[in-house]
Design a protein around this motif. Structure first.
Motif, PDB file in Angstrom:
ATOM      1  N   TYR A 122       0.825  -1.206   0.000  1.00 53.32           N
ATOM      2  CA  TYR A 122       0.000   0.000   0.000  1.00 53.32           C
ATOM      3  C   TYR A 122       0.856   1.253   0.000  1.00 53.32           C
ATOM      4  O   TYR A 122       1.910   1.298   0.643  1.00 53.32           O
ATOM      5  N   GLN A 130      -2.535   3.676  -4.233  1.00 52.39           N
ATOM      6  CA  GLN A 130      -3.544   4.297  -3.371  1.00 52.39           C
ATOM      7  C   GLN A 130      -4.939   3.690  -3.580  1.00 52.39           C
ATOM      8  O   GLN A 130      -5.932   4.237  -3.097  1.00 52.39           O
ATOM      9  N   ALA A 133      -6.833   3.147  -0.341  1.00 49.69           N
ATOM     10  CA  ALA A 133      -6.535   4.126   0.712  1.00 49.69           C
ATOM     11  C   ALA A 133      -7.768   4.452   1.558  1.00 49.69           C
ATOM     12  O   ALA A 133      -7.686   4.523   2.789  1.00 49.69           O
ATOM     13  N   THR A 137      -8.331   3.561   5.578  1.00 49.55           N
ATOM     14  CA  THR A 137      -8.613   4.612   6.561  1.00 49.55           C
ATOM     15  C   THR A 137      -9.850   4.284   7.384  1.00 49.55           C
ATOM     16  O   THR A 137      -9.871   4.488   8.606  1.00 49.55           O
ATOM     17  N   VAL A 140      -8.818   1.669   9.993  1.00 49.16           N
ATOM     18  CA  VAL A 140      -7.958   2.215  11.035  1.00 49.16           C
ATOM     19  C   VAL A 140      -8.767   3.045  12.017  1.00 49.16           C
ATOM     20  O   VAL A 140      -8.628   2.923  13.240  1.00 49.16           O
ATOM     21  N   GLN A 141      -9.641   3.904  11.510  1.00 47.67           N
ATOM     22  CA  GLN A 141     -10.428   4.775  12.382  1.00 47.67           C
ATOM     23  C   GLN A 141     -11.450   4.004  13.213  1.00 47.67           C
ATOM     24  O   GLN A 141     -11.772   4.400  14.330  1.00 47.67           O
ATOM     25  N   ASN A 355       0.361   2.028  15.590  1.00 47.13           N
ATOM     26  CA  ASN A 355       0.143   2.919  14.453  1.00 47.13           C
ATOM     27  C   ASN A 355      -0.186   2.081  13.226  1.00 47.13           C
ATOM     28  O   ASN A 355       0.702   1.644  12.495  1.00 47.13           O
ATOM     29  N   TRP A 356      -1.474   1.858  12.997  1.00 48.82           N
ATOM     30  CA  TRP A 356      -1.871   1.001  11.890  1.00 48.82           C
ATOM     31  C   TRP A 356      -1.523   1.600  10.537  1.00 48.82           C
ATOM     32  O   TRP A 356      -1.288   0.865   9.580  1.00 48.82           O
ATOM     33  N   TYR A 357      -1.526   2.912  10.424  1.00 53.69           N
ATOM     34  CA  TYR A 357      -1.146   3.513   9.141  1.00 53.69           C
ATOM     35  C   TYR A 357       0.287   3.103   8.786  1.00 53.69           C
ATOM     36  O   TYR A 357       0.587   2.750   7.638  1.00 53.69           O
ATOM     37  N   TYR A 360       0.338  -0.673   7.774  1.00 53.78           N
ATOM     38  CA  TYR A 360      -0.058  -0.908   6.389  1.00 53.78           C
ATOM     39  C   TYR A 360       1.042  -0.445   5.424  1.00 53.78           C
ATOM     40  O   TYR A 360       1.301  -1.092   4.406  1.00 53.78           O
ATOM     41  N   ALA A 361       1.666   0.676   5.729  1.00 56.84           N
ATOM     42  CA  ALA A 361       2.721   1.193   4.859  1.00 56.84           C
ATOM     43  C   ALA A 361       3.927   0.264   4.810  1.00 56.84           C
ATOM     44  O   ALA A 361       4.652   0.233   3.811  1.00 56.84           O
TER      45      ALA A 361
END
Length: 594
Positions: A122, A130, A133, A137, A140-141, A355-357, A360-361
């Motif tokens: 990702y 993306q 994306a 999100t 994650v939220q 930090n899930w963002y 994923y990155a």
């Protein structure tokens, strides 16, 4: 024994079959056999005992050593009237991952000028870019930083965070009264396992968890989640505990469909809201005991998939918190009946957890192949059908992945922990067109299987069987064999292929002729104990196992098992431990032959 180097195999070699007279012959142990050598006799005795004990209609067995085929034979029946041959194909389930999907992906990456095992999934420049994306999100939220919210009878809001802390506040200011402090979970559980939380009228905190494939529950305090009652154990497992308890959900729903749980302070009834827009009423161990699911409404512009948590206040008003930083107040069927969405504040320290963002990155293709991406076990086609307003059979794998990203938690940082995932391998359906420029099934057949001469022998499941495809069986309520229909597979990369045991040992021998032991591990073969590699697969109508012994492997008695590969493939689901025991016994018998 006949020992010969494995040749390139023809599409349909001659079959040794016998005709069995009617369905009663299903119970026959095997077709009449030709005179057999001592090894064949010993293996047949093991197989006969296995089939009798576990009620297996038919199976194939194959053994190789250092690339030489030592033994291959079929036992029992392929259908009501046809016996198994050594080349009869059965559904191999998740053995597909090790025999087809992983090696195909590994090979495609080795040949790719643009991608490698270290390629990320990702973000800019990644395999998917993306594309997902927004879905990422949403997930994650929904799952971070909050994992649970409960309201006590005095209307104080307790909020539990993914970083292992809990605060006390109001619905619009989550740490207004007490800043976050640590809380403890039951042994073996982590914040990402929490499905829902609520506080009963007596102040006890009820927490529901995902525990493998089951929903479990504990009762405790805000800071010690199992102080009063330890986490329940399921009765649906082998050798259940004497005090086991199963938590019942409404039909057609799993714990993954739950978006909120609340306990009414007036009567301690448990209300559960689901992602299909329904809610049920029950108690902590039976979520629809009092009322079957009925519809509820979210505020305009929001859906059940936007809900972070729900609970019920002392006056029985229902409060819901959403991933967009808004909360509302209403009743069970209309979540904003009293108060339209208003903003709520999360303490800054609540965001200090995983930090899930970043997770994923950091996720790579190698993480997928080693089951270390952090994805949960399997996706939910029925849930994706609801999310995208389709019939289940029309759901694409891209939509299944979007649903996964929006609804499932990440279990660990990529590359840090093994979490077996069907979905992670199913993703190769979407990855292969990017890295190889052609669909997964086309690449697996033309570029991987065909060069080995296996493209006609190892095939994806079809609703139209070939002559050498065995019928899959299950047991009916009376313990009798029941034939299952042939059908297409919804996830070919995760477990949708057919093969015989002979074909599986041919593949494993071929792989080790090209790649090293460590590379097999990196393409999806799993540690099987004591340095061995293997993979098993089981699904309705199919069961398979391949076990590989490394160089220098010896039994406790000093028997040299170096280079032995053994495979079994049956046409009914069976016990994994029994499969490993049979494979180990067969391998030992073969190794004992001088």
């Amino acid at each position: 024994m006949n020992r010969y180097r494995l040749p390139r195999m023809a599409a349909h070699p001659p079959r040794t079959t016998c005709r069995l007279p009617a369905l009663a012959a299903l119970l026959a142990l095997s077709c009449p056999a030709l005179a057999a050598d001592p090894l064949e006799t010993e293996i047949q005795q093991l197989v006969n005992q296995y089939r009798t004990t576990y009620k297996i209609p038919g199976l194939t067995v194959s053994v190789t050593r250092d690339g030489m085929e030592l033994f291959a034979k079929g036992y029992g029946i392929a259908s009501d009237t046809t016996a198994m041959s050594a080349d009869t194909r059965t559904m191999i389930g998740s053995v597909t991952k090790a025999a087809v999907t992983g090696p195909s992906g590994y090979q495609a990456l080795a040949q790719s000028p643009s991608y490698s095992l270290a390629s990320r999934l990702y973000g800019t420049g990644a395999v998917f870019g993306q594309k997902f994306a927004t879905d990422l999100t949403v997930g994650v939220q929904r799952h971070t930083p909050i994992v649970g919210i409960g309201i006590n009878k005095d209307n104080k809001v307790h909020t539990w965070y993914a970083n292992g802390t809990v605060s006390v506040g109001a619905s619009n200011h989550l740490d207004q009264y007490e800043p976050p402090v640590p809380y403890s979970l039951p042994a073996g559980r982590k914040p990402a396992d929490i499905i829902g939380m609520s506080i009963a009228s007596n102040g006890m905190v009820y927490t529901w968890y995902r525990n493998g494939g089951e929903l479990t529950r504990s009762v405790g305090t805000a800071t010690d989640l199992d102080q009063y009652e330890k986490q329940t154990t399921s009765c649906k497992v082998d050798n259940p505990a004497p005090d086991c308890k199963d938590i019942d959900l409404p039909g057609g729903r799993s714990f993954y469909n739950i978006v909120g749980i609340g306990i009414a302070k007036s009567n301690d009834h448990v209300y559960t809201w689901y992602d299909d827009g329904t809610y049920s009423v029950g108690y902590s161990l039976d979520l629809d005991y009092h009322a079957a699911p009925k519809a509820f409404a979210t505020p305009a512009g929001l859906t059940p998939y936007d809900i972070r948590e729900i609970d019920i206040a002392g006056n029985d008003h229902v409060y819901a918190w959403y991933r967009n930083g808004k909360a509302s107040s209403g009743y069970s069927a209309k979540l904003d009946h009293y108060l339209a969405p208003y903003a709520y504040q999360v303490p800054a320290s609540g965001y200090s957890g995983d930090n899930w963002y970043a997770w994923y990155a950091d996720m790579t293709l190698q993480d997928l192949l080693r089951h270390e991406a952090g994805f949960t076990h399997s996706g939910d086609l029925a849930g994706a059908a609801v999310m995208f307003g389709k019939d289940v059979e029309d759901v694409t794998y891209e939509e299944a992945h979007r649903h996964m990203l929006r609804t499932r938690p990440l279990l660990a940082a990529p590359g840090t922990k093994y979490n077996y995932s069907n979905h992670g391998f199913g993703l190769w359906t979407l990855i292969m067109p990017v890295i190889a420029g052609k669909p997964f099934l086309d690449y697996a057949r033309d570029n991987y299987l065909k060069p080995m001469g296996m493209d006609k022998r190892v095939v994806v499941a079809s609703a139209t069987p070939a002559a050498n495809d065995a019928v899959g069986y299950t047991l009916d309520g009376n313990g009798n064999y029941k034939a299952l229909p042939f059908k297409e597979t919804s996830s070919p990369a995760a477990g949708g292929f057919r093969a015989s045991a002979r074909s599986l040992t041919r593949i494993s021998s071929s792989l080790l002729g090209q790649w090293g032991w460590g590379e097999l591990r990196n393409m999806g073969w799993l540690p099987a104990g004591d340095g061995r590699l293997g993979h098993e697969g089981a699904l309705d109508g199919g069961n398979a196992l391949v076990l590989l012994y490394p160089d220098g492997y010896k039994t406790d008695g000093g028997l040299d098992m170096t280079g032995i590969h053994v495979a079994i493939a049956a046409n009914r689901w069976n016990n994994d431990a029994a499969d490993y025991a049979l494979a180990e016994e067969i391998a030992t018998k073969v190794a004992a032959v001088k």
